[in-house]
Motif scaffolding. Structure first.
Motif, PDB file in Angstrom:
ATOM      1  N   VAL A  20       0.885  -1.175   0.000  1.00  0.00           N
ATOM      2  CA  VAL A  20       0.000   0.000   0.000  1.00  0.00           C
ATOM      3  C   VAL A  20       0.913   1.212   0.000  1.00  0.00           C
ATOM      4  N   ASP A  21       0.926   1.929  -1.101  1.00  0.00           N
ATOM      5  CA  ASP A  21       1.800   3.100  -1.197  1.00  0.00           C
ATOM      6  C   ASP A  21       0.938   4.357  -1.120  1.00  0.00           C
ATOM      7  N   ILE A  22       1.100   5.110  -0.017  1.00  0.00           N
ATOM      8  CA  ILE A  22       0.271   6.315   0.148  1.00  0.00           C
ATOM      9  C   ILE A  22       1.140   7.584   0.163  1.00  0.00           C
ATOM     10  N   ALA A  23       2.427   7.420  -0.007  1.00  0.00           N
ATOM     11  CA  ALA A  23       3.379   8.524  -0.171  1.00  0.00           C
ATOM     12  C   ALA A  23       3.131   9.707   0.774  1.00  0.00           C
ATOM     13  N   GLY A  24       3.076   9.451   2.053  1.00  0.00           N
ATOM     14  CA  GLY A  24       2.996  10.519   3.080  1.00  0.00           C
ATOM     15  C   GLY A  24       1.746  11.374   3.023  1.00  0.00           C
ATOM     16  N   MET A  25       0.649  10.803   2.580  1.00  0.00           N
ATOM     17  CA  MET A  25      -0.592  11.593   2.465  1.00  0.00           C
ATOM     18  C   MET A  25      -1.257  11.792   3.815  1.00  0.00           C
ATOM     19  N   ASN A  26      -1.994  12.884   3.911  1.00  0.00           N
ATOM     20  CA  ASN A  26      -2.859  13.131   5.072  1.00  0.00           C
ATOM     21  C   ASN A  26      -4.261  12.666   4.728  1.00  0.00           C
ATOM     22  N   PHE A  27      -4.889  11.947   5.665  1.00  0.00           N
ATOM     23  CA  PHE A  27      -6.229  11.447   5.398  1.00  0.00           C
ATOM     24  C   PHE A  27      -7.257  12.048   6.347  1.00  0.00           C
ATOM     25  N   SER A  28      -8.480  12.053   5.846  1.00  0.00           N
ATOM     26  CA  SER A  28      -9.615  12.342   6.707  1.00  0.00           C
ATOM     27  C   SER A  28     -10.615  11.222   6.420  1.00  0.00           C
ATOM     28  N   ALA A  29     -11.466  10.929   7.384  1.00  0.00           N
ATOM     29  CA  ALA A  29     -12.332   9.765   7.162  1.00  0.00           C
ATOM     30  C   ALA A  29     -13.693   9.898   7.835  1.00  0.00           C
ATOM     31  N   VAL A  30     -14.679   9.294   7.197  1.00  0.00           N
ATOM     32  CA  VAL A  30     -15.940   8.997   7.886  1.00  0.00           C
ATOM     33  C   VAL A  30     -15.934   7.477   8.015  1.00  0.00           C
ATOM     34  N   PHE A  31     -15.889   7.012   9.251  1.00  0.00           N
ATOM     35  CA  PHE A  31     -15.822   5.566   9.479  1.00  0.00           C
ATOM     36  C   PHE A  31     -17.221   4.951   9.345  1.00  0.00           C
ATOM     37  N   GLN A  32     -17.234   3.631   9.299  1.00  0.00           N
ATOM     38  CA  GLN A  32     -18.531   2.945   9.234  1.00  0.00           C
ATOM     39  C   GLN A  32     -19.371   3.290  10.479  1.00  0.00           C
ATOM     40  N   GLU A  33     -18.666   3.402  11.625  1.00  0.00           N
ATOM     41  CA  GLU A  33     -19.321   3.846  12.861  1.00  0.00           C
ATOM     42  C   GLU A  33     -19.036   5.346  13.000  1.00  0.00           C
ATOM     43  N   ASP A  34     -19.850   6.060  13.793  1.00  0.00           N
ATOM     44  CA  ASP A  34     -19.667   7.519  13.862  1.00  0.00           C
ATOM     45  C   ASP A  34     -18.356   7.924  14.554  1.00  0.00           C
ATOM     46  N   ARG A  35     -17.976   7.174  15.567  1.00  0.00           N
ATOM     47  CA  ARG A  35     -16.732   7.423  16.307  1.00  0.00           C
ATOM     48  C   ARG A  35     -16.621   8.861  16.789  1.00  0.00           C
ATOM     49  N   LEU A  36     -17.641   9.311  17.510  1.00  0.00           N
ATOM     50  CA  LEU A  36     -17.651  10.666  18.057  1.00  0.00           C
ATOM     51  C   LEU A  36     -17.348  10.600  19.552  1.00  0.00           C
ATOM     52  N   CYS A  37     -16.846  11.713  20.104  1.00  0.00           N
ATOM     53  CA  CYS A  37     -16.615  11.778  21.549  1.00  0.00           C
ATOM     54  C   CYS A  37     -17.970  12.054  22.199  1.00  0.00           C
ATOM     55  N   ALA A  38     -18.542  11.045  22.815  1.00  0.00           N
ATOM     56  CA  ALA A  38     -19.942  11.074  23.237  1.00  0.00           C
ATOM     57  C   ALA A  38     -20.284  12.214  24.190  1.00  0.00           C
ATOM     58  N   HIS A  39     -19.375  12.563  25.079  1.00  0.00           N
ATOM     59  CA  HIS A  39     -19.695  13.577  26.090  1.00  0.00           C
ATOM     60  C   HIS A  39     -19.592  14.991  25.531  1.00  0.00           C
ATOM     61  N   ALA A  40     -18.861  15.144  24.409  1.00  0.00           N
ATOM     62  CA  ALA A  40     -18.642  16.483  23.845  1.00  0.00           C
ATOM     63  C   ALA A  40     -19.781  16.846  22.889  1.00  0.00           C
ATOM     64  N   ASP A  41     -19.972  18.152  22.670  1.00  0.00           N
ATOM     65  CA  ASP A  41     -21.041  18.558  21.748  1.00  0.00           C
ATOM     66  C   ASP A  41     -20.556  18.489  20.295  1.00  0.00           C
ATOM     67  N   ALA A  42     -21.462  18.803  19.376  1.00  0.00           N
ATOM     68  CA  ALA A  42     -21.141  18.679  17.951  1.00  0.00           C
ATOM     69  C   ALA A  42     -19.975  19.603  17.563  1.00  0.00           C
ATOM     70  N   VAL A  43     -20.001  20.823  18.085  1.00  0.00           N
ATOM     71  CA  VAL A  43     -18.953  21.792  17.726  1.00  0.00           C
ATOM     72  C   VAL A  43     -17.588  21.280  18.195  1.00  0.00           C
ATOM     73  N   GLU A  44     -17.539  20.807  19.431  1.00  0.00           N
ATOM     74  CA  GLU A  44     -16.272  20.282  19.962  1.00  0.00           C
ATOM     75  C   GLU A  44     -15.788  19.086  19.148  1.00  0.00           C
ATOM     76  N   ASN A  45     -16.738  18.237  18.735  1.00  0.00           N
ATOM     77  CA  ASN A  45     -16.351  17.058  17.961  1.00  0.00           C
ATOM     78  C   ASN A  45     -15.734  17.449  16.615  1.00  0.00           C
ATOM     79  N   VAL A  46     -16.178  18.585  16.094  1.00  0.00           N
ATOM     80  CA  VAL A  46     -15.626  19.035  14.810  1.00  0.00           C
ATOM     81  C   VAL A  46     -14.264  19.709  15.030  1.00  0.00           C
ATOM     82  N   THR A  47     -14.161  20.527  16.083  1.00  0.00           N
ATOM     83  CA  THR A  47     -12.911  21.278  16.291  1.00  0.00           C
ATOM     84  C   THR A  47     -11.797  20.415  16.889  1.00  0.00           C
ATOM     85  N   VAL A  48     -12.166  19.365  17.610  1.00  0.00           N
ATOM     86  CA  VAL A  48     -11.147  18.604  18.345  1.00  0.00           C
ATOM     87  C   VAL A  48     -10.122  17.931  17.421  1.00  0.00           C
TER      88      VAL A  48
END
Lengths: 192, 246
Positions: free
Chosen positions: A64-92
């Motif tokens: 798997v050659d990804i040549a130092g790329m930065n990734f962002s992802a939406v996982f199959q599960e939401d994987r959010l920090c449950a105690h934090a609000d939506a804004v915090e989950n985006v900024t964190v």
């Protein structure tokens, strides 16, 4: 087919779990700014491919050659920090992102009165939208979305897709789907 | 409200049992009733030695508990982060957990000043309880969230605040509940054996040699009340200060 400059190169990937082969000799090149739909049945290995690209797993053989790329992802599960609000989950996950910008982005998919509630109190669809906004606000070279519209109604799917295409314009976008016809955009690659 | 009333009634039932037993025994050198105990407690409170003794024991035990918590928590983090450290430190905490507290009390009395006994013993019983709780918490941290943090390259500070700390909250409160009571019991036991002046343990011992059973029970009530109040305050502080699950 036009020649592409590969940013992500998957070569002869083999991957098994507990003796069950999931991927067998899978190869693909994915180019800069390309939109790709990985389609296949459940268990065909789409999620495994994304995990390999994200570096969360290693192939049994192949490369798997990804040549130092930065990734962002939406996982199959939401994987959010449950105690934090939506804004915090985006900024964190994005240090440089202010709360005001996060709120403006969230407004595209989520009603304002949901922005400051702990995400554990949001509905499944609302959590999914937060996960999408979080991924889109993260500055990356490639965006890997694993069945991103699970739990969203048709209107919201449309809205979210428009938002995703706008935010990932000029970047690599990879989406998994069950059916080839599910998306009318991008190059389709069959998995499994 | 109904639940509180129920609990209060159960408390009164046990106080009534205590009173009945004291009346049946009918010997003040063996057992006194709740009223005699309360009057002994009020007498002690007016004596001038009571509050400084309670204060000194409280400070020593809380200091020992905090030091033990820090030792246990730091060791747990290091054991989680570095496997070799865990392999080295694990037998140490297992030994501390297994050795009887009274052996430690004697050793501390041989090696150190008797005024340090309560703190060191509280620390000794607290550290393994906190270590095993926090380590279990760290090892069970949500793997999906950790993968998410890896993909988004979250810095260690944010991982700690948004992933580890909320996840560890129930483990930390459970540590406080388990270890704090043990710290009080073993700390006072250390004072009874070590006899540092102006402490709860010293007061208990004097009650015993003077055959003043009412004073022994009064000091015991004071220990229970102090232990319950300080544990509640500590739990409240932990629940308020830490983000995440209840």
């Amino acid at each position: 087919m036009p020649q592409i400059t590969a940013m992500i190169r998957l070569k002869n990937i083999e991957k098994s779990y507990d003796g069950h082969r999931v991927l067998s000799g899978f190869s693909a090149d994915i180019g800069d700014s390309e939109t790709v739909i990985l389609f296949g049945d459940s268990g065909a290995g789409k999620t495994t491919l994304l995990r390999l690209m994200l570096g969360l797993e290693k192939p049994d053989s192949g490369s798997v050659d990804i040549a130092g790329m930065n990734f962002s992802a939406v996982f199959q599960e939401d994987r959010l920090c449950a105690h934090a609000d939506a804004v915090e989950n985006v900024t964190v996950v994005t240090k440089t992102l202010s709360a005001a910008v996060a709120e403006a982005e969230l407004k595209r998919l989520l009603p304002e009165d949901r922005h400051h509630m702990p995400v554990s109190e949001l509905s499944g669809g609302e959590k999914r939208r937060v996960a999408i906004v979080r991924a889109m606000c993260h500055d990356a070279d490639a965006y890997l979305l694993d069945e991103p519209f699970t739990g969203l109604d048709e209107d919201m799917q449309q809205k979210a897709m428009e938002y995703i295409l706008e935010k990932t314009a000029g970047k690599t976008l990879i989406i998994t789907a069950h059916e080839e016809w599910q998306y009318d955009k991008g190059r389709k690659i069959a998995v499994g | 409200m109904r639940n509180k009333l129920r609990k209060l009634l159960i408390l009164f039932l046990w106080i009534a049992v205590w009173q009945a037993v004291s009346v049946m025994v009918g010997n003040v050198f063996v057992i006194v009733g709740p009223w005699e105990t309360v009057s002994a407690l009020l007498r002690l409170m007016g004596s001038g030695n009571f509050f400084p003794s309670v204060g000194k024991s409280l400070v020593c035990i809380i200091c020992g508990f905090l030091a033990g918590s820090a030792l246990g928590a730091i060791s747990a983090v290091l054991a989680y982060r570095f496997r070799v450290f865990g392999e080295i430190i694990d037998p140490f905490f297992k030994t501390i957990k297994t050795v009887p507290v009274v052996s430690f009390i004697i050793l501390v009395l041989i090696w150190f000043n008797k005024d340090l006994t309560a703190s060191l013993i509280s620390m000794t019983v607290t550290a393994p309880a906190v270590y095993y709780n926090i380590k279990a918490g760290l090892e069970s941290t949500d793997k999906q969230l950790l993968e998410m943090a890896e993909v988004f390259r979250m810095d260690p500070g944010r991982r700690f605040t948004y992933i580890y700390l909320p996840w560890l909250k129930p483990f930390i409160t459970s540590s406080v509940q388990t270890a704090f009571g043990m710290a009080w019991k073993s700390g006072v036991a250390a004072e009874v054996i070590g006899q540092p002046l102006m402490t709860i343990g010293n007061g208990l011992y004097r009650g015993k040699i003077n055959l003043a059973t009412d004073e022994v029970l009064a000091w015991t009530v004071a220990i229970v009340v102090m232990s319950v109040i300080t544990e509640h305050m500590l739990l409240l502080a932990v629940r308020k200060a830490l983000p995440g699950r209840a």
